[in-house]
Design a protein around this motif. Structure first.
Motif, PDB file in Angstrom:
ATOM      1  N   UNK A   1      -3.327  15.184   1.158  1.00 61.49           N
ATOM      2  CA  UNK A   1      -3.814  15.880   2.559  1.00 61.49           C
ATOM      3  C   UNK A   1      -2.927  17.221   2.604  1.00 61.49           C
ATOM      4  N   UNK A   2      -1.620  16.882   2.282  1.00 57.65           N
ATOM      5  CA  UNK A   2      -0.853  18.049   2.277  1.00 57.65           C
ATOM      6  C   UNK A   2      -1.291  19.254   1.234  1.00 57.65           C
TER       7      UNK A   2
ATOM      8  N   UNK B   1      -0.326   5.365   0.234  1.00 54.71           N
ATOM      9  CA  UNK B   1       0.043   6.194   1.266  1.00 54.71           C
ATOM     10  C   UNK B   1       0.485   7.374   0.653  1.00 54.71           C
ATOM     11  N   UNK B   2       1.541   7.317  -0.286  1.00 58.45           N
ATOM     12  CA  UNK B   2       2.431   8.402  -0.628  1.00 58.45           C
ATOM     13  C   UNK B   2       1.226   9.594  -1.390  1.00 58.45           C
TER      14      UNK B   2
ATOM     15  N   UNK C   1      -4.418  20.897   2.938  1.00 55.76           N
ATOM     16  CA  UNK C   1      -3.847  21.517   4.188  1.00 55.76           C
ATOM     17  C   UNK C   1      -3.347  22.923   3.799  1.00 55.76           C
TER      18      UNK C   1
ATOM     19  N   UNK D   1       0.886  -1.239   0.099  1.00 51.31           N
ATOM     20  CA  UNK D   1      -0.040   0.149   0.132  1.00 51.31           C
ATOM     21  C   UNK D   1       0.892   1.237  -0.069  1.00 51.31           C
ATOM     22  N   UNK D   2       2.045   1.300  -0.085  1.00 47.35           N
ATOM     23  CA  UNK D   2       3.020   2.150   0.010  1.00 47.35           C
ATOM     24  C   UNK D   2       2.555   3.364  -1.024  1.00 47.35           C
TER      25      UNK D   2
ATOM     26  N   UNK E   1      -5.198   3.839   4.518  1.00 53.51           N
ATOM     27  CA  UNK E   1      -4.545   5.316   4.637  1.00 53.51           C
ATOM     28  C   UNK E   1      -5.226   5.990   5.462  1.00 53.51           C
TER      29      UNK E   1
ATOM     30  N   UNK F   1      -8.297  20.748   8.498  1.00 53.03           N
ATOM     31  CA  UNK F   1      -7.265  21.061   7.959  1.00 53.03           C
ATOM     32  C   UNK F   1      -7.330  20.592   6.471  1.00 53.03           C
ATOM     33  N   UNK F   2      -8.182  19.478   6.362  1.00 57.10           N
ATOM     34  CA  UNK F   2      -8.064  18.776   4.976  1.00 57.10           C
ATOM     35  C   UNK F   2      -9.610  18.533   4.297  1.00 57.10           C
TER      36      UNK F   2
ATOM     37  N   UNK G   1      -2.026   9.498  -1.066  1.00 55.70           N
ATOM     38  CA  UNK G   1      -2.950  10.128  -0.278  1.00 55.70           C
ATOM     39  C   UNK G   1      -2.171  11.272   0.599  1.00 55.70           C
TER      40      UNK G   1
ATOM     41  N   UNK H   1      -7.705  16.474  12.121  1.00 54.71           N
ATOM     42  CA  UNK H   1      -7.110  16.318  10.577  1.00 54.71           C
ATOM     43  C   UNK H   1      -8.048  16.778   9.682  1.00 54.71           C
TER      44      UNK H   1
ATOM     45  N   UNK I   1      -4.501   5.251   9.300  1.00 55.79           N
ATOM     46  CA  UNK I   1      -3.402   5.699   9.778  1.00 55.79           C
ATOM     47  C   UNK I   1      -3.545   7.265   9.981  1.00 55.79           C
ATOM     48  N   UNK I   2      -4.334   7.841   9.317  1.00 53.20           N
ATOM     49  CA  UNK I   2      -4.217   9.404   9.518  1.00 53.20           C
ATOM     50  C   UNK I   2      -4.827   9.737  10.556  1.00 53.20           C
TER      51      UNK I   2
END
Lengths: 322, 404
Positions: free
Chosen positions: B16-17, B9-10, B20, B5-6, B365, B335-336, B12, B332, B368-369
């Motif tokens: 999110x960034x 994750x990246x 934000x 799932x890496x 993902x 901001x997202x 995602x 979270x 874990x956030x």
């Protein structure tokens, strides 16, 4: 899954520390204090404050690397790679960032001094102390945790203590709510550092002048453990002028720390916002009582911001020294 | 986990960034958070019985989920008794097939806001099958034109400021629409008014369903649901089975708690629909389709909910009233916005994603956030322990599903 999770869990299981720090490093603060290894009350650091500068150095590395990249994976597998090539990971970590090491390492020392000053007697497991495993619980490695906690309990039992005093609310949380489900007869009394100080707060040295401070309630402390009034009582008793942030006590805003390792930028934004919210109280002297909050809020302070972020331990210790 | 799932994750983390840093999201959400907190504080003072009522509703929900099979049977019988037609859709595809079977092709459909609709991608499916579908909730209408997904369950277009609304309206209506909110509301009112009265089918969700009477309770402020479910000759309700409660009286309790925490204060409209429109005014002969729809259909959608109801550690997630309060308190989400989500948003959304909308892989993902900070639990009128469920699901992500 991002490799960082596996590396951290493996480090805990193999080395008793999420970042594979050595016991001798984690316990170096206690040199010269001559704390006994056995006693009624066990002083438990879990290596958490000591670990903070290393987490920050890793996070700084992560922030500049794509998490899916090979470089990142290699960084996170550093211990394994370095072990093979003969370097010590401690050396690598130290070379990445070591300047905050003294500060965070001394938090445990200061906590011990404050408790001594209040007349508490306690023992410490020193080199043998193991991390509570709170991150295994947080990140979902519960089956691994079941094996791991047995080793932690063994070390705790060696001390002969009936009461465990935790510096970190995360350790207190797992000892209180998770360990009893995993270990039969885990019937230790679990206290936090804040509890102990609160009980003898009348003995604390008073402040020279009424400083204004604002409390950042840690989520775990305020919501899971129900400790928030105690922090205010302690500070009022030494003569501090306690200001309140818009969101506090059981409504406190998280510092962003829990997602620092996987989502460092977002975690940073959340930390910044919390610092701003805390300053709305009218005080820029922020006190907290959790290692991760301390580190996340410190990082969330904008460059050049005159706000001060301290752990309650650091703040109280100044009174001991005086 | 066997799947790597890496990459997810990246991607995602990047979204999110980016969110934000989005000034629109940040301004809109902080405005919304302040207004939410103020309204709720004020209305709880005005209606101080609410927290106690919420506790009562928790118990109603707990018992309803424990008796889901019976309730469903009763509700379906009630709908049929009322001369409506009741359907049970086991999964996503079945729900869409049943809806399409009723609607057919070449029809005009007006639709009320529904998270279930989002879960099923209902509008897209009906459009792909040759129908014209209009979202009638203003926020959803804006997103339909912008081809975007909702960023909040109750205020779907929370991230779109008036200037951007004016831009998309000017383009769509082919005339200059100024960045003036009253003007923007007016053009949509005129446009949709015509659609309500020419549409073949109206579709809505429901906030709560009373099994004993077959009453669908729909809370709203805009009045679009009244029109969309009252004007066309056919009304289809698509509702998740978790909305069922035993009695009409209990349904009213659930509705009141829902609107109070959903920042309605007092909602403009509460629609209660139990069957097709009928009259007996001429010779006491019952005739259907007097002023409202002649045909009334209810599709009860399972799509993983029953499985959830049977899992001791997760059935509580079905108590969710979709008031959206937790999202306003989530650091979270603040901001997202909806980027912390996959159809369903926030921490509770991660749980729902795992069971009904994408499975554990899509949920990972999100899981874990979550900070597991627990403030959502403080806000939740149902006290849903989201952090505990997040912990359970993280364990499944690490070791696979059958464990634990």
């Amino acid at each position: 899954m991002p490799m960082v999770l596996d590396v951290i869990s493996e480090n805990i299981i193999k080395h008793g520390s999420p970042l594979a720090l050595k016991g001798s490093e984690v316990s170096s603060w206690a040199k010269g204090l001559d704390l006994p290894a056995k006693g009624e009350v066990l002083f438990y650091t879990g290596g958490e404050y000591q670990m903070l500068p290393f987490i920050d150095s890793l996070v700084k590395t992560i922030t500049h690397l794509d998490q899916g990249s090979k470089v990142f994976s290699m960084m996170m597998g550093a211990r394994n790679i370095l072990n093979k090539t003969g370097f010590s990971p401690e050396k690598m970590y130290a070379s990445v960032l070591a300047k905050d090491k003294d500060r965070y390492n001394s938090v445990c020392f200061k906590a011990a001094k404050v408790l001594k000053e209040l007349g508490y007697e306690f023992c410490y497991s020193g080199n043998e102390e193991l991390y509570s495993g709170a991150l295994l619980y947080e990140l979902g490695y519960l089956q691994d945790m079941e094996d791991y906690v047995k080793r932690v309990v063994e070390v705790i039992k060696k001390s002969g203590a009936k009461t465990i005093v935790c510096l970190s609310p995360h350790a207190a949380e797992v000892f209180k709510f998770v360990y009893p489900k995993m270990v039969e007869g885990f019937d230790f009394e679990i206290r936090t550092y804040v509890d102990l100080v609160w009980e003898r707060r009348d003995k604390l040295a008073k402040l020279q002048s009424a400083e204004s401070v604002v409390i950042h309630d840690s989520c775990r402390l305020a919501r899971e453990l129900g400790i928030h009034q105690e922090l205010r009582d302690i500070l009022v008793s030494i003569g501090a002028d306690v200001k309140e942030a818009p969101m506090n006590r059981e409504w406190t805003s998280c510092c962003g720390g829990p997602i620092k390792i996987l989502f460092p930028e977002l975690s940073h934004v959340i930390g910044e916002r919390r610092v701003t919210e805390l300053k709305e109280s009218g005080s820029a002297h922020i006190l907290t009582s959790c290692p991760y909050c301390l580190s996340a809020l410190e990082a969330g302070r904008a460059k050049g911001d005159s706000a001060v972020v301290e752990d309650l331990i650091e703040f109280l210790y100044r009174g001991v020294k005086a | 986990m066997t799947v790597d799932l890496r990459k997810d994750f990246v991607n995602y983390a990047k979204s999110l960034n980016a969110a934000s840093e989005d000034k629109n999201i940040r301004t809109a959400i902080s405005r919304a958070v302040t207004s939410y907190r103020n309204t709720v504080t004020e209305t709880l003072e005005r209606f101080p019985h609410t927290p106690a009522l919420a506790e009562e509703v928790q118990e109603i929900k707990r018992q309803s989920m424990a008796n889901l099979d019976n309730l469903l049977e009763t509700a379906m019988a009630s709908v049929e008794r009322n001369k409506g037609k009741a359907f049970y859709a086991k999964d996503h595809q079945a729900a869409l097939d049943i809806a399409l079977g009723i609607i057919g092709k070449g029809k005009t459909v007006v639709k009320g806001k529904s998270m279930l609709g989002e879960e099923l991608h209902l509008r897209e499916y009906l459009e792909d099958n040759g129908n014209e579908v209009w979202e009638t909730d203003l926020g959803e209408f804006i997103l339909q034109l912008r081809k975007e997904r909702p960023m909040h369950i109750l205020s779907p277009s929370i991230h779109v400021p008036r200037e951007q609304v004016a831009e998309v309206f000017t383009k769509f209506f082919g005339k200059v629409v100024p960045p003036d909110i009253a003007e923007e509301v007016k053009v949509v009112r005129e446009f949709l008014r015509e659609k309500y009265f020419t549409a073949d089918v109206g579709i809505s969700g429901a906030n709560v369903v009373a099994a004993d009477t077959g009453a669908m309770v729909i809370i709203e402020n805009e009045g679009n649901v009244r029109l969309a479910t009252g004007a066309p000759p056919v009304h289809i309700v698509m509702v998740g089975v978790e909305k069922l409660v035993p009695t009409f009286q209990e349904a009213m309790k659930v509705a009141e708690v829902t609107w109070r925490y959903a920042q309605y204060g007092v909602p403009g409209y509460v629609n209660i629909v139990s069957g097709p429109s009928k009259t007996g005014d001429i010779e006491k002969v019952t005739t259907y389709g007097a002023h409202g729809p002649k045909e009334f259909y209810v599709i009860f959608v399972d799509n993983g909910r029953n499985e959830m109801a049977h899992e001791e550690k997760f059935s509580q997630a079905l108590h969710c009233l979709r008031c959206g309060g937790c999202m306003y308190e989530c650091p979270v989400f603040q901001v997202t916005a909806g980027h912390f989500g996959h159809t369903y948003m926030g921490g509770i959304g991660a749980i729902w994603t795992a069971f009904v909308s994408g499975g554990l892989e899509k949920a990972a993902p999100l899981l874990y956030s979550c900070l597991r900070c627990g403030r959502c639990v403080e806000r939740c009128p149902m006290s849903i322990n989201v952090p505990a469920m997040i912990g359970e699901l993280r364990e499944r992500v690490i070791y696979g599903k059958e464990q634990g």
